[in-house]
Enzyme design. Structure first.
Site, mmCIF file in Angstrom:
data_model
loop_
_atom_site.group_PDB
_atom_site.id
_atom_site.type_symbol
_atom_site.label_atom_id
_atom_site.label_comp_id
_atom_site.label_asym_id
_atom_site.label_seq_id
_atom_site.Cartn_x
_atom_site.Cartn_y
_atom_site.Cartn_z
ATOM 1 N N ASP A 197 -3.196 39.198 0.090
ATOM 2 C CA ASP A 197 -2.424 38.480 -0.920
ATOM 3 C C ASP A 197 -3.330 37.373 -1.485
ATOM 4 O O ASP A 197 -4.399 37.083 -0.938
ATOM 5 C CB ASP A 197 -1.179 37.889 -0.255
ATOM 6 C CG ASP A 197 -0.340 37.045 -1.200
ATOM 7 O OD1 ASP A 197 -0.103 37.487 -2.335
ATOM 8 O OD2 ASP A 197 0.051 35.927 -0.804
ATOM 9 N N ASP A 223 -2.099 33.953 -3.628
ATOM 10 C CA ASP A 223 -1.567 32.592 -3.530
ATOM 11 C C ASP A 223 -1.037 32.342 -2.124
ATOM 12 O O ASP A 223 -0.187 33.087 -1.630
ATOM 13 C CB ASP A 223 -0.452 32.403 -4.577
ATOM 14 C CG ASP A 223 -0.161 30.933 -4.845
ATOM 15 O OD1 ASP A 223 -0.874 30.071 -4.304
ATOM 16 O OD2 ASP A 223 0.786 30.649 -5.593
#
Length: 329
Positions: free
Chosen positions: A16, A18
């Site tokens: 991922d 953020d």
């Protein structure tokens, strides 16, 4: 025998962005260095993002600015996953109504389909992704085509997106508007559904990928839905407390404090007669509470607590936080 590092069990890391690589405009301390190490241990790297408004090339350029290793093809977006999903169900050249960004239209084009922008062009499918410029007319056009029975794919259904001034409506709210008008629901390509992760693994040729994320409801649930191993990292949204309380579908296989922990051996959790042991810590469930012998500051203590609580509540449909009793050593 020397204990092997956690990452050495896998052939790729699906990361991922953020909360894992960066927080706002800045890289998370140590994250970039940890990602740079992957190549040296022969582990592939892919980035998975629900952001359908930026092209993979734009995302990769941002990552490179932060110092992270990122070729354009290493970024897999929900736009790409949506395009792959459409291509798997439509004949080449089929017309797809674009309710989203130019980046989304480009991905649809790249898989051999034809982007169109109005009902009068007779699309057989609709793909809906976030674009801050979307207005009522765009949603109405989508509703007309969806109501007529067209295949409908959404890049993602995140209900909100963080902005500088606060929380703003995400693609999920725009998808919900079309659902409210038509009574239909779309196929979803992005997190927490499996297609995004399958697309990323396929592009890397990975057979044993590890999904790393900071959010249980998107990253971990999505990785679990895809049938991949998952690791929750504590540099973003979810905490040790929320991980412990997680519903069954959102429980990670591993918990680490930071990406650098990927290069350390991961302690095995053992159990005997209801007592779970991780490192120097032990945990046991009694009367709906988890008793932990260990330090509250010890990750091993939390790993033991999670193992004990999850074993006691194997089919939890909702998040449920147990009472914790810290007993010390």
């Amino acid at each position: 025998m020397t204990a092997i590092s956690l990452i050495s069990r896998f052939d790729a890391l699906l990361s991922d962005l953020d909360g894992v690589v960066y927080a706002g405009p800045h890289a998370i301390p140590g994250a970039v260095e940890s990602l740079q190490q992957l190549a040296g241990v022969g582990v592939g790297l892919g980035y998975v993002t629900n952001n359908a408004s930026r092209s993979p090339a734009e995302v990769a350029a941002h990552l490179r600015e932060l110092g992270a290793p990122a070729e354009d093809e290493q970024v897999v977006s929900s736009s790409q996953a949506a395009a792959d999903l459409l291509a798997s169900r439509l004949t080449p050249g089929s017309k797809v109504l674009i309710t989203g960004s130019p980046a989304l239209a480009r991905e649809v084009e790249l898989v051999g389909l034809t982007p169109v922008f109005g009902q009068d062009e007779e699309p057989v499918a609709v793909v809906q992704g976030f674009n801050p410029g979307i207005g009522w007319k765009d949603l109405a056009e989508a509703a007309y085509v969806v109501s007529a029975g067209a295949l409908w794919v959404a890049t993602n259904t995140d209900m909100s997106i963080p902005q500088a001034r606060g929380i703003a409506p995400g693609n999920g709210t725009l998808v919900a508007a079309v659902t409210a008008a038509t009574g239909r629901t779309p196929l979803v390509a992005g997190k927490p559904e499996a297609p995004l992760f399958h697309s990323a693994a396929k592009r890397l040729g990975a057979e044993r990928p590890l999904v790393v994320g900071d959010r249980l409801d998107t990253d971990i649930l999505g990785g679990n839905n895809a049938g991949f191993a998952t690791v929750a990292v504590l540099t973003g949204v979810d905490t040790l407390e929320t991980i412990l309380a997680a519903r069954s579908a959102e429980r990670p296989d591993y918990i680490i404090g930071a990406l650098s922990d990927l290069y350390r051996p991961y302690p095995e959790v053992t159990h005997d007669d209801g007592t779970y042991v991780c490192g120097d810590a032990t945990a046991r469930v009694a009367n709906g509470a988890v008793g932990v012998i260990g330090s509250k500051d010890s990750l091993d203590a939390w790993r033991a607590a999670c193992a004990a609580w999850w074993a006691a509540t194997p089919d939890a449909p909702t998040a449920q936080a147990p009472k914790l009793a810290w007993l010390g050593h």
